[in-house]
Design an enzyme around this catalytic site. Structure first.
Site, PDB file in Angstrom:
ATOM      1  CB  VAL A 216      -0.950   0.019   1.216  1.00  0.00           C
ATOM      2  CG1 VAL A 216      -1.922  -1.150   1.155  1.00  0.00           C
ATOM      3  CG2 VAL A 216      -0.185  -0.009   2.533  1.00  0.00           C
ATOM      4  CB  SER A 217       1.077   4.273   0.500  1.00  0.00           C
ATOM      5  OG  SER A 217       1.474   5.608   0.357  1.00  0.00           O
ATOM      6  CG  LEU A 218       7.402   4.240  -0.642  1.00  0.00           C
ATOM      7  CD1 LEU A 218       7.499   4.907  -2.004  1.00  0.00           C
ATOM      8  CD2 LEU A 218       8.301   4.968   0.365  1.00  0.00           C
ATOM      9  N   GLY A 220       3.419   0.102  -2.512  1.00  0.00           N
ATOM     10  CA  GLY A 220       3.032  -0.208  -3.874  1.00  0.00           C
ATOM     11  C   GLY A 220       4.174  -0.056  -4.855  1.00  0.00           C
ATOM     12  CG  HIS A 328      -2.760   7.972  -0.652  1.00  0.00           C
ATOM     13  ND1 HIS A 328      -2.069   7.615  -1.776  1.00  0.00           N
ATOM     14  CD2 HIS A 328      -1.955   7.654   0.391  1.00  0.00           C
ATOM     15  CE1 HIS A 328      -0.903   7.101  -1.443  1.00  0.00           C
ATOM     16  NE2 HIS A 328      -0.815   7.104  -0.131  1.00  0.00           N
TER      17      HIS A 328
END
Length: 353
Positions: A216-218, A220, A328
């Site tokens: 998830v997020s970074l 990713g 986000h």
């Protein structure tokens, strides 16, 4: 009146708190009294302490489920007290340790199969939480946090996979959570995943021929990066991840840049920006040949949605799901993306020969 950093935290991350399990009433009460960013950690620690006391009282009465759920709430509150709060490193570390301890108490009461996994890594140790469903030798899904998330945030995210018969390993990799105390962010995250998988090989209670990874997020960025160089990974999911973190740098909130600088071990903003530029999937995606689900929200204000389109276009076996109403990590619509990810991962790993 709230200062700019408090406003930024609320604007960018408020849905995430609720999606990860913070009670909305707690959220509203806690942030109502926070005007300056310097007050943020103490306010959330105070809320966490309320839940910790409730947990102790419930356990003294023999109410194990109630106590476990209260410890879990305490862990989440301690975590969100410090998640992008870089004002006082000593208080940041103290809150993080309380989050770790509270989650271990929650595990003991709510999921006795949960275990802490520690493996040698870079002259220190890498730490993860392993949880398993009740049947033997389930597939394994490695859950990778982002810049400011840690394994302590993932209890409800883990349940998405556990309910579908998969084990989960929530990993604090380089620059993340407990592992980040003595390590820094590094672009070759596959080294961390490979190290952890190697350590799990002797176990007979996991099916390591069917391993998925979800970031998830970074995280990713980390997930497809790991898949490109680790053939034991058979399925990849990224939720809200970047194509090039360096390209997102100038538009990122100051809290994000400060947090990255800390976890990257950079001595200046200029050095941090250079390190951020190394987190780039441009030459990596053609090597990601596993089934790859790219989930993104078009209302994301941290990572431009066009980054997800580039990820999906350059990976040979990728499927893009773009939610027009998602923010986000789609934290404002977890009821949409989480079942999709859980079902896709179940079906994809089931097809592995």
């Amino acid at each position: 009146m709230r200062d700019a950093k408090v406003r930024a935290a609320l604007e960018h991350w408020a849905p995430r708190f609720v999606a990860q399990g913070i009670d909305y009433n707690d959220f509203a009460r806690t942030v109502a009294g926070v005007g300056r960013w310097e007050e943020w950690l103490d306010a959330w620690v105070a809320t966490a302490n309320v839940h910790a006391r409730l947990a102790r009282d419930a356990e003294a009465q023999g109410w194990r489920v109630t106590a476990g759920e209260a410890h879990l709430q305490a862990a989440l509150c301690y975590h969100f007290a410090n998640f992008v709060w870089m004002v006082d490193k000593r208080k940041h570390r103290a809150a993080a340790k309380k989050a770790v301890a509270a989650l271990r108490l929650a595990h003991r009461l709510l999921d006795p199969t949960a275990e802490r996994v520690e493996v040698p890594f870079e002259k220190t140790k890498m730490i993860a939480n392993l949880r398993r469903p009740r049947h033997d030798r389930p597939p394994l899904v490695i859950l990778i946090p982002g810049l400011d998330s840690t394994k302590e945030e993932f209890f409800h995210w883990e349940n998405v996979f556990l309910r579908r018969g998969m084990a989960t390993l929530s990993l604090d990799g380089p620059g993340q959570g407990e592992t980040g105390y003595k390590t820094h962010i590094r672009p070759d995250y596959e080294v961390a995943v490979r190290t952890m998988l190697d350590a799990l090989v002797p176990r007979a209670d996991l099916d390591l021929s069917r391993v998925g990874v979800a970031g998830v997020s970074l995280g990713g960025y980390y997930a497809p990066r790991a898949a490109a160089f680790e053939p034991r990974i058979k399925a990849v999911v990224t939720v809200g991840g970047p194509y090039s973190f360096g390209e997102c740098w100038d538009g990122a909130p100051s809290l994000t840049r400060e947090t990255f600088r800390y976890h990257a071990g950079a001595r200046s903003d200029t050095a941090a920006k250079k390190k951020a530029a190394l987190l780039d999937l441009r030459d990596v995606l053609p090597k990601v040949r596993q089934p790859f689900l790219v989930v993104f929200g078009k209302l994301d204000r941290l990572i431009p949605w066009q980054q997800a389109e580039r990820v999906a276009a350059e990976a040979p076996n990728a499927r893009l799901v773009m939610y027009p109403d998602g923010n986000h990590v789609c934290n404002n619509i977890p009821y949409k993306y989480r079942p999709l990810v859980g079902d896709w991962m179940t079906e994809t790993l089931a097809r592995v020969d």
